[in-house]
Design an enzyme around this catalytic site. Structure first.
Site, PDB file in Angstrom:
ATOM      1  CD1 TRP A 145      19.713 -16.370  10.722  1.00 53.98           C
ATOM      2  CD2 TRP A 145      21.280 -15.132   9.701  1.00 53.98           C
ATOM      3  NE1 TRP A 145      20.359 -17.157   9.792  1.00 53.98           N
ATOM      4  CE2 TRP A 145      21.325 -16.433   9.159  1.00 53.98           C
ATOM      5  CE3 TRP A 145      22.179 -14.187   9.207  1.00 53.98           C
ATOM      6  CZ2 TRP A 145      22.214 -16.795   8.148  1.00 53.98           C
ATOM      7  CZ3 TRP A 145      23.076 -14.560   8.211  1.00 53.98           C
ATOM      8  CH2 TRP A 145      23.082 -15.840   7.698  1.00 53.98           C
ATOM      9  CG  ASN A 259      22.274 -16.137   4.364  1.00 62.14           C
ATOM     10  OD1 ASN A 259      23.478 -15.937   4.219  1.00 62.14           O
ATOM     11  ND2 ASN A 259      21.758 -17.353   4.453  1.00 62.14           N
ATOM     12  CD  GLU A 260      24.344 -18.637   1.512  1.00 64.58           C
ATOM     13  OE1 GLU A 260      23.515 -19.553   1.401  1.00 64.58           O
ATOM     14  OE2 GLU A 260      25.535 -18.823   1.844  1.00 64.58           O
ATOM     15  CE1 TYR A 344      30.136 -22.683   4.367  1.00 58.79           C
ATOM     16  CE2 TYR A 344      28.955 -21.115   2.983  1.00 58.79           C
ATOM     17  CZ  TYR A 344      29.388 -21.537   4.237  1.00 58.79           C
ATOM     18  OH  TYR A 344      29.066 -20.800   5.344  1.00 58.79           O
ATOM     19  CD  GLU A 381      27.307 -17.790   5.194  1.00 59.56           C
ATOM     20  OE1 GLU A 381      27.354 -18.947   4.729  1.00 59.56           O
ATOM     21  OE2 GLU A 381      26.246 -17.197   5.393  1.00 59.56           O
ATOM     22  CD1 TRP A 416      28.987 -22.054   8.836  1.00 63.73           C
ATOM     23  CD2 TRP A 416      28.024 -20.043   8.643  1.00 63.73           C
ATOM     24  NE1 TRP A 416      27.662 -22.192   9.173  1.00 63.73           N
ATOM     25  CE2 TRP A 416      27.044 -20.972   9.053  1.00 63.73           C
ATOM     26  CE3 TRP A 416      27.635 -18.708   8.465  1.00 63.73           C
ATOM     27  CZ2 TRP A 416      25.708 -20.617   9.286  1.00 63.73           C
ATOM     28  CZ3 TRP A 416      26.321 -18.368   8.686  1.00 63.73           C
ATOM     29  CH2 TRP A 416      25.369 -19.322   9.094  1.00 63.73           C
TER      30      TRP A 416
HETATM   31  C1  NAG Z   1      23.637 -20.913   4.828  1.00 65.65           C
HETATM   32  C2  NAG Z   1      22.339 -21.595   4.825  1.00 65.65           C
HETATM   33  O1  NAG Z   1      21.417 -21.188   5.499  1.00 65.65           O
HETATM   34  N1  NAG Z   1      22.264 -22.647   4.086  1.00 65.65           N
HETATM   35  C3  NAG Z   1      21.100 -23.465   4.002  1.00 65.65           C
HETATM   36  C4  NAG Z   1      20.080 -22.858   3.116  1.00 65.65           C
HETATM   37  O2  NAG Z   1      18.973 -23.675   2.963  1.00 65.65           O
HETATM   38  C5  NAG Z   1      19.277 -24.899   2.365  1.00 65.65           C
HETATM   39  C6  NAG Z   1      18.021 -25.645   2.175  1.00 65.65           C
HETATM   40  O3  NAG Z   1      17.207 -25.558   3.316  1.00 65.65           O
HETATM   41  C7  NAG Z   1      20.275 -25.665   3.226  1.00 65.65           C
HETATM   42  O4  NAG Z   1      20.639 -26.855   2.566  1.00 65.65           O
HETATM   43  C8  NAG Z   1      21.502 -24.813   3.466  1.00 65.65           C
HETATM   44  O5  NAG Z   1      22.348 -25.434   4.375  1.00 65.65           O
END
Ligand code: NAG
Ligand code: NAG
Ligand code: NAG
Ligand code: NAG
Length: 455
Positions: A145, A259-260, A344, A381, A416
């Site tokens: 990060w 990220n995501e 996941y 991941e 991960w």
């Molecule tokens: C990969 C990650 O950071 N996942 C988290 C993202 O935020 C949600 C809600 O806070 C979590 O449930 C995830 O584990």
């Protein structure tokens, strides 16, 4: 008795401090510790703030160490830099078709995630321990990060971006980007390249919702992060500060926008306006901006790789485009160099009995887009928690997924996540941690060898 013990201890510490251990710090702005290195290592200037003892020997005998902490013998260090036999870290990782290259040769992307590396105020010795464990798994690459958005200075850990009202300042001090400097220096010394993510979809370490809350007020839809012009300007300012700091640093393999990224956040909803086009447009804008200020590094999105194929795959939600990601469309963005996806099945509600086959299908579907887009794609991941199934079942699933990466010709993978036992205990364990004692770690070693041997 007590007094003499203390004295002996003090003397022992003093003689230890006379030299830094291998991979220890040996200089840098305001450094008051030892400036000479243990036998078999030399002091190398990693950056103005961080000089490090790295394995190797100077070919010429350095000047006798006149260890005056306030004025480190910079010239000695500089000459050691040019003569030390340190791991080569020259050239930037590039792409060629569906593969990565380094200095014209194949670069195998294999490794793990370690988001915690710059955030936990670890000592240099602990960061080095973590990288040693990572290297010994066969890794070439680590994802971490490059963000932590806060509205007040933290009392523990590093933060990089401090908000006061709608104004943010970049923390370049010892509790800020210098913590990232130290991670980059250790990665370099261990021959590891880094993928660095620049914000988070989720509320962990601040992320996008801090921008929307500070600039527009709380309770706003999450996706205004992608469309509000003031927020885009603020994010670009942060990106510029980080990216230009490391523009000439080959240890960084690439930047990730976030990220995501999704239309909705942890505690914030998506507006009715958010579609897959919202994030594709944003990814085009931000990736083009990074390319305009940093021609050296690769750029990826950092998304989970969801498909936009409504009605397909028995309406499995990760294929329906409802979360704001169209993996195939995003692969067509000219300023996106490689594709990413996550895996996941447990968190995504897939039945446990289907995980081996479901994961293999998910990998294969992304490999198909890799081939048609003719860009690298990595599963950056993936994981299954260590609780909820037997250790043997867990190993079998990982082994099958690794085999599918090879079978499908996918470019590479980052599990991960990495774990190490450090001086104050284990690194943060979210249930997915893989310590060197884990049989999955052994699996990583054989898989990395197979990936490196692949044509
Ligand atoms: C990969 C990650 O950071 N996942 C988290 C993202 O935020 C949600 C809600 O806070 C979590 O449930 C995830 O584990
Ligand atoms: C070094 O100390 C000075 C004075 O306290 C401070 O301004 C500066 O930020 C410090 N540098 C680092 C790298 O900590
Ligand atoms: C949604 O789009 C409409 C029309 O462009 C616009 O007026 C509105 O402000 C947008 N809402 C959000 C939350 O972005
Ligand atoms: C990989 O390919 C081999 C050989 O074709 C096959 O036997 C095996 O089942 C495949 N495994 C996976 C997990 O795809």
């Amino acid at each position: 008795m007590i007094r003499s013990t203390v004295l002996v201890l003090a003397l022992a510490i003093a003689s230890t401090l006379a030299q830094s251990p291998i991979f220890g710090q040996c200089g840098g702005e305001n450094w008051t510790g030892p400036t000479t290195c243990a036998a078999g290592s030399v002091c190398v200037v990693q950056n103005p703030f961080f000089f490090q003892c790295v394995p190797g020997t100077a070919t010429t005998t350095p000047a006798p160490p006149t260890s005056t902490p306030s004025s480190p013998p910079t010239s000695t260090k500089t000459s050691a830099t040019s003569t030390a036999s340190v791991p080569a870290q020259t050239g930037f990782v590039k792409t060629s078709g569906t593969r990565f290259t380094l200095n014209g040769a194949k670069y195998t992307l294999f490794g793990s995630n370690a988001y915690w590396l710059p955030l936990m105020q670890y000592s240099t010795a602990d960061i080095n321990t973590a990288f040693t464990d990572i290297v010994n798994s066969g890794a070439t690459t680590v994802r971490t990060w490059g963000f932590n958005e806060v509205t007040a200075p933290t009392t523990f850990g590093a933060y990089f971006h401090l908000w006061t009202g709608s104004t943010a300042t970049v923390n370049t001090g010892a509790t800020g980007l210098q913590a990232l400097d130290a991670v980059i220096a250790s990665a370099k010394a261990h021959g590891i390249r880094l993928i660095i993510s620049l914000t988070n979809n989720w509320s962990d370490y601040g992320g996008m919702d801090v921008y929307t809350a500070q600039i527009l007020g709380s309770g706003q839809p999450h996706d205004l992060f992608y469309t509000n012009p003031t927020i885009i300007t603020a994010f670009k300012a942060y990106v510029q500060a980080v990216v230009t700091r490391y523009v000439n640093e080959p240890t960084i393999l690439g930047w990730e926008l976030a990220n995501e990224p999704r239309c909705a956040g942890s505690n914030t909803v998506a507006s009715a306006n958010c579609t897959v086009a919202t994030i594709t447009t944003w990814a085009s804008t931000i990736s083009a901006f990074i390319k305009s200020i940093d021609p050296n590094h690769l750029v990826a999105i950092g998304d989970e790789g969801f498909f936009n194929e409504p009605g397909s795959h028995n309406f499995d939600f990760v294929y329906q485009g409802t979360l704001g990601i169209d993996f195939a469309a995003n692969m067509q963005i000219p300023t996106i160099d490689f594709g990413t996806f996550h895996m996941y099945p447990g968190s995504w509600g897939e039945a446990q009995s289907t995980w081996p086959a479901w994961g293999s299908q998910w990998i294969t579907d992304h490999a198909t887009v890799m081939t048609s887009a003719n860009k690298p794609v990595i599963v950056e991941e993936f994981g299954i928690p260590s609780s909820g199934q037997t250790a043997a079942a867990r190993e079998t699933i990982y082994a099958g997924w690794y085999q599918t990466v090879l079978n499908s010709s996918l470019t590479g993978d980052l599990i991960w996540q990495a774990g190490s036992q450090l001086s104050n205990g284990p690194t943060p364990d979210d249930g997915y941690m893989i310590f060197p004692t884990d049989p999955v770690y052994t699996l990583m070693q054989s898989h990395s060898a197979a990936l490196k041997a692949r044509g």
